[in-house]
Design a protein around this motif. Structure first.
Motif, PDB file in Angstrom:
ATOM      1  N   SER A 185       1.237  -1.104   0.212  1.00  0.00           N
ATOM      2  CA  SER A 185      -0.147  -0.037   0.172  1.00  0.00           C
ATOM      3  C   SER A 185       1.119   1.140  -0.578  1.00  0.00           C
ATOM      4  CB  SER A 185      -1.166  -0.309   0.887  1.00  0.00           C
ATOM      5  OG  SER A 185      -0.385   0.220   2.478  1.00  0.00           O
ATOM      6  N   VAL A 186       0.188   2.312  -0.192  1.00  0.00           N
ATOM      7  CA  VAL A 186       0.952   3.783  -0.473  1.00  0.00           C
ATOM      8  C   VAL A 186       1.662   3.958   1.498  1.00  0.00           C
ATOM      9  CG1 VAL A 186       0.899   5.652  -0.834  1.00  0.00           C
ATOM     10  CG2 VAL A 186      -0.186   4.634  -2.084  1.00  0.00           C
TER      11      VAL A 186
ATOM     12  N   LYS B  78       4.317   2.313   2.664  1.00  0.00           N
ATOM     13  CA  LYS B  78       5.456   2.652   1.566  1.00  0.00           C
ATOM     14  C   LYS B  78       6.080   1.622   0.845  1.00  0.00           C
ATOM     15  CE  LYS B  78       6.314   6.927   4.016  1.00  0.00           C
ATOM     16  NZ  LYS B  78       7.323   8.368   4.768  1.00  0.00           N
TER      17      LYS B  78
ATOM     18  N   ARG C  68       1.854  -1.520  -4.853  1.00  0.00           N
ATOM     19  CA  ARG C  68       0.862   0.108  -4.808  1.00  0.00           C
ATOM     20  C   ARG C  68       2.517   1.287  -4.735  1.00  0.00           C
ATOM     21  NH1 ARG C  68      -3.210  -3.640  -2.308  1.00  0.00           N
ATOM     22  NH2 ARG C  68      -5.072  -4.150  -3.795  1.00  0.00           N
ATOM     23  N   PHE C  69       3.390   0.958  -3.761  1.00  0.00           N
ATOM     24  CA  PHE C  69       3.448   1.772  -3.733  1.00  0.00           C
ATOM     25  C   PHE C  69       4.301   1.786  -4.643  1.00  0.00           C
ATOM     26  CE2 PHE C  69       8.199   3.079  -1.713  1.00  0.00           C
ATOM     27  CZ  PHE C  69       7.305   4.541  -1.254  1.00  0.00           C
TER      28      PHE C  69
ATOM     29  N   GLU D  45       3.071   4.129  -7.138  1.00  0.00           N
ATOM     30  CA  GLU D  45       2.551   5.411  -6.776  1.00  0.00           C
ATOM     31  C   GLU D  45       3.971   6.464  -7.022  1.00  0.00           C
ATOM     32  OE1 GLU D  45       0.666   8.844  -5.379  1.00  0.00           O
ATOM     33  OE2 GLU D  45       0.173   6.314  -5.368  1.00  0.00           O
TER      34      GLU D  45
ATOM     35  N   LYS E 163       4.152   6.651 -11.292  1.00  0.00           N
ATOM     36  CA  LYS E 163       2.880   7.755 -11.502  1.00  0.00           C
ATOM     37  C   LYS E 163       3.731   9.210 -10.978  1.00  0.00           C
ATOM     38  CE  LYS E 163      -2.202   9.582 -10.877  1.00  0.00           C
ATOM     39  NZ  LYS E 163      -1.133  10.397 -10.342  1.00  0.00           N
ATOM     40  N   LYS E 164       4.249   9.184 -10.421  1.00  0.00           N
ATOM     41  CA  LYS E 164       4.837  10.384  -9.929  1.00  0.00           C
ATOM     42  C   LYS E 164       6.026  11.129 -11.160  1.00  0.00           C
ATOM     43  CE  LYS E 164       4.112  10.936  -4.728  1.00  0.00           C
ATOM     44  NZ  LYS E 164       4.475  10.866  -3.692  1.00  0.00           N
TER      45      LYS E 164
ATOM     46  N   TYR F  31       4.855   2.765 -16.246  1.00  0.00           N
ATOM     47  CA  TYR F  31       3.447   3.321 -14.834  1.00  0.00           C
ATOM     48  C   TYR F  31       2.502   1.680 -15.631  1.00  0.00           C
ATOM     49  CZ  TYR F  31      -0.667   4.863 -12.659  1.00  0.00           C
ATOM     50  OH  TYR F  31      -2.126   5.182 -13.065  1.00  0.00           O
TER      51      TYR F  31
ATOM     52  N   GLU G 248       1.097  -0.943 -13.215  1.00  0.00           N
ATOM     53  CA  GLU G 248      -0.623  -0.870 -13.204  1.00  0.00           C
ATOM     54  C   GLU G 248      -1.393  -2.494 -13.935  1.00  0.00           C
ATOM     55  OE1 GLU G 248      -4.129   2.561 -13.704  1.00  0.00           O
ATOM     56  OE2 GLU G 248      -3.307   1.534 -15.520  1.00  0.00           O
TER      57      GLU G 248
END
Length: 808
Positions: free
Chosen positions: A141-142, A145, A149-150, A153, A156-157, A472, A476
């Protein structure tokens, strides 16, 4: 979370603009919080509002809501009626539409409506649980960290950063191109391009980059600019023709200059002095047959003077002189002709030919100057021989070049032909000049902004952005595949029978209905399961409205644990779950919401984790509203302005009211929001009157003091002295509480009780100002007496209105 709703048209709502109506007393706009309590009487619009949330859940509008228009705004963007299928809000709604869709039997018991089955996670299977845990760990998870998924993120950035860098660089370059195209090219009349945009300038830049393009020099640009101002000139009809006569004059003069003659009887003195001889010769016409005396010396002329001179100046010399004079005149005529040979002017030519014409004309003039000097030299020799007839003269070689003179003449004639042709092609030449000047401008501009370097940089940024986007997209997809794997594993644990069991557990544990159950029944082919309501093991019909409410709400709570809801950040909307329930069931309904939805779960770090993203509960029932005020209040961190944060409650109370045909949403007034019962409210109003200075800020409690005091004492003293007999009226209770010895105080309290709460017997009371000091005195007297009588109860009352406890 959802922050606000603007409703242009939906059911009983019309023209609702949230920021105009949902404001506090300070005119500050308020929004939905994590926990939201909504109160409204029946038919005020509560269910209509819930249908907007249900439209978010189902992705469609309810039937018969034609012309619906609303906008739901939250942290995941705004959603309109046309975007119900594309938003990212996970909403679950309990209202009558939910009951009708999922529990048709409760709505139509007579015709055997159905109850939709649902599954929840079944019994634990360690092997499947371990597999799910492994994939979940991989997903991460974000917040933690860690995991895919983290990583996503971060990708994505990086994608957004590189995409933004490429977009910014491209936009900056395009901005420069657009600006130059619009301000420097399109607006410049010299270029004559009324339509010129970024595509045009890009094409022109590409043209300047071709191998055959050479930018114009400054002189060439000036010439092109001058050409654009040039008007069509008349043709030059005459050509230049120069016929040189030097050779013929030379042939005529040469014998005369070299011819030798001698006088018959020469006068030696004259032969020795050519000037004297010229002087004598020039004097003959002035004296012969005119004078006998010398005009110079005044001496008489000798009688044989003319014979002597005629013998010296013989006929041969006279003929030579005459021939010399004729030749001199011919040379003079040629010299005069040379001066008028070049009659063309610079302004007869177009700008592009003028420079060449000036060059050729000057070169021709220079050569004709040499030719003229040769003629003048020839003339001088002829004149010298004429002045000294008896002395031959040698003719030197000429200096002029007839071939060069003719070449210059031919060049000028060629320019005349070119110039005349120019008139025919002038417009085309102007168009070409405009293009050349424009391309020169564009070329200089491209160099100034380092266009090639910018393109190379943008190409690099584009490559980086594409690489980041690919990374990304791949990450994904990897997450989607893992989530599908988790769902597949969870599907193996689905058990629809557990859904019915969960409903029964809620009915039994919270409401004590162990006889009323939801039973799973296998279909004849054993392939599917359906739910059936039973009472004591038999199919149940003719359920009461209260029983229907209990079953429906337990069904909703249990369904929150199905695979489509469990583990998601849900926005839960519960619309008026109370219907024909007694006070016990109302409390149990509150307990169910509190324990399974509202109450937070303690995390390992002692912080709270909430089982909902956002919770809305609406009701028309004041008893239920009283319980809802006891729900666990969520908190949130807010900035204090000094770099720190503090905890603040994350809830709000609203009221839905209906005026005529229209519904509205307002903040809940304090009399509903701040007090659990009217008794607490009355106590607070009396407490506000203890300080007479408070009347300067708010005078309302003082005007209502008499009525509030009377109602408070009636309730307070009734519960303190609940027995009843003929003597136990309100005044008797007052005397009993305050004591018989306090007659004066009792009289004052009784007076305020009656005169300040009734005007029928004392109508003049309304025409006089109220005695604020007297009210403050009575308020303190009553409060002090309550504290003295029961300090524990008194402090509990203070706590209920948010005031600090009173010391003993």
């Amino acid at each position: 979370m959802i922050n606000q709703i603007d409703i242009a048209s939906f059911g009983s709502f019309s023209g609702l603009v949230w920021k105009k109506v949902v404001r506090d007393s300070g005119k500050n706009v308020k929004t939905f919080q994590r926990l939201n309590i909504l109160y409204g009487r029946n038919y005020s619009g509560k269910t209509t509002l819930s249908r907007i949330f249900r439209a978010l859940e189902t992705g469609k509008l309810p039937s018969n809501y034609t012309g619906a228009s609303f906008t739901v705004t939250g942290n995941k963007g705004a959603v309109t009626c046309s975007e119900l299928l594309t938003h990212d809000y996970d909403v679950r709604v309990y209202n009558r539409d939910f009951v009708a869709e999922n529990l048709g039997f409760l709505v139509n018991q007579d015709i055997g409506g159905e109850i939709k089955t649902f599954a929840i996670v079944g019994e634990k299977n360690k092997e499947i649980d371990d597999a799910i845990a492994a994939v979940e760990t991989k997903l991460g998870s974000v917040e933690a960290k860690a995991g895919l998924r983290f990583d996503l993120e971060g990708r994505k950035k990086e994608r957004d950063r590189t995409k933004g860098g490429h977009s910014a660089a491209l936009s900056a370059l395009d901005g420069k191109l657009r600006s130059h195209a619009a301000d420097k090219i399109k607006k410049n009349p010299q270029y004559g391009v009324p339509v010129y945009n970024i595509d045009n300038i890009k094409r022109d830049i590409a043209t300047t980059k071709t191998a055959g393009f050479t930018p114009l020099t400054l002189l060439e640009q000036a010439a092109k600019a001058a050409l654009l101002k040039q008007e069509a000139l008349p043709d030059i009809t005459a050509t230049l023709a120069i016929a040189l006569r030097y050779e013929s004059l030379k042939s005529q003069a040469e014998p005369l200059l070299s011819k030798s003659i001698t006088p018959t009887k020469p006068i030696q003195e004259l032969l020795n002095d050519s000037l004297l001889q010229l002087w004598v010769k020039q004097g003959i016409p002035h004296h012969r047959d005119k004078r006998d005396v010398c005009a110079f010396c005044r001496q008489s002329l000798p009688h044989d003077i003319w014979q002597t001179l005629d013998e010296h100046f013989s006929k041969e010399s006279g003929d030579l002189e005459k021939d010399l004079e004729n030749t001199i005149d011919a040379v003079k005529s040629e010299i005069a002709t040379v001066a008028g040979l070049i009659t063309l002017r610079n302004d007869q030519f177009y700008t592009e030919q003028r420079s060449s014409f000036d060059t050729c004309s000057q070169a021709l003039a220079d050569e004709l100057g040499i030719y003229k000097k040769d003629l003048e030299g020839l003339k001088k020799l002829l004149e010298a021989r004429k002045n000294d007839l008896f002395q031959p003269v040698e003719l030197p070689p000429s200096l002029h070049n007839p071939k060069e003179i003719q070449q210059h003449v031919n060049a000028i004639n060629d320019l005349i032909a070119t110039n005349n042709n120019k008139t025919k092609t002038l417009e085309e030449d102007k168009a070409s000049a405009k293009d050349a000047l424009r391309l020169a401008d564009v070329s200089a501009f491209a160099d100034a902004i380092t266009y090639d370097s910018e393109l190379a940089n943008i190409a690099t940024l584009k490559t980086n952005a594409d690489t980041a986007d690919t990374a990304y997209t791949s990450a994904e997809k990897e997450i989607r595949d893992a989530e599908v794997e988790v769902q597949t594993l969870r599907n193996k644990q689905r058990d629809e029978r557990k859904g019915a069991g969960r409903v029964n557990s809620l009915l039994n544990n919270f409401f004590g209905h162990d006889g009323l159950k939801l039973e799973p029944r296998d279909s004849p082919d054993k392939a599917t399961v359906k739910f059936e309501i039973t009472r004591d093991g038999k199919a149940a019909y003719n359920l009461s409205e209260g029983e229907c409410s209990l079953i429906a709400f337990c069904y909703f709570i249990a369904k929150l644990e199905d695979p489509d809801s469990k583990g998601k950040e849900l926005i839960i909307y519960i619309d008026d779950p109370i219907s024909s329930l007694d006070s016990n069931h109302i409390f149990f309904m509150f307990s169910l919401i509190e324990s399974l939805i509202a109450k937070p779960v303690k995390k390992a770090d002692s912080s709270n984790a909430y089982r909902y993203k956002q919770l809305f509960i609406s009701t028309h029932n004041l008893d239920f509203l009283k319980y809802l005020k006891r729900l666990s209040i969520p908190t949130k961190k807010i900035a204090t302005g000094d770099g720190k944060t503090k905890s603040s409650s994350d809830h709000e109370h609203f009221m839905i009211e209906r005026n005529g045909a229209g519904s509205n949403i307002l903040l809940m007034p304090s009399y509903l929001k701040d007090y659990i019962t009217e008794f607490h409210y009355l106590f607070h109003q009396i407490y506000k009157c203890k300080d007479q200075a408070a009347a300067q800020v708010s005078h309302e409690p003082f005007f209502g003091f008499g009525n509030n005091l009377r109602k408070f004492l009636e309730a307070f003293l009734f519960f303190k002295y609940p027995y009843h007999d003929d003597k136990s009226d309100s005044f008797e209770r007052i005397k009993k509480f305050f004591g018989e010895e306090e007659d004066t105080a009792i009289a004052l309290v009784n007076r305020l009780n009656n005169e300040f709460s009734h005007l029928e017997a004392v109508p003049d009371r309304s025409f006089k100002p109220i005695e604020i000091p007297e009210i403050a005195m009575v308020a303190n007297y009553v409060l002090d007496k309550i504290h003295a009588s029961d300090p524990i109860q008194y402090n509990a009352l203070l706590k209920s209105i948010g005031e600090p406890e009173r010391a003993a």
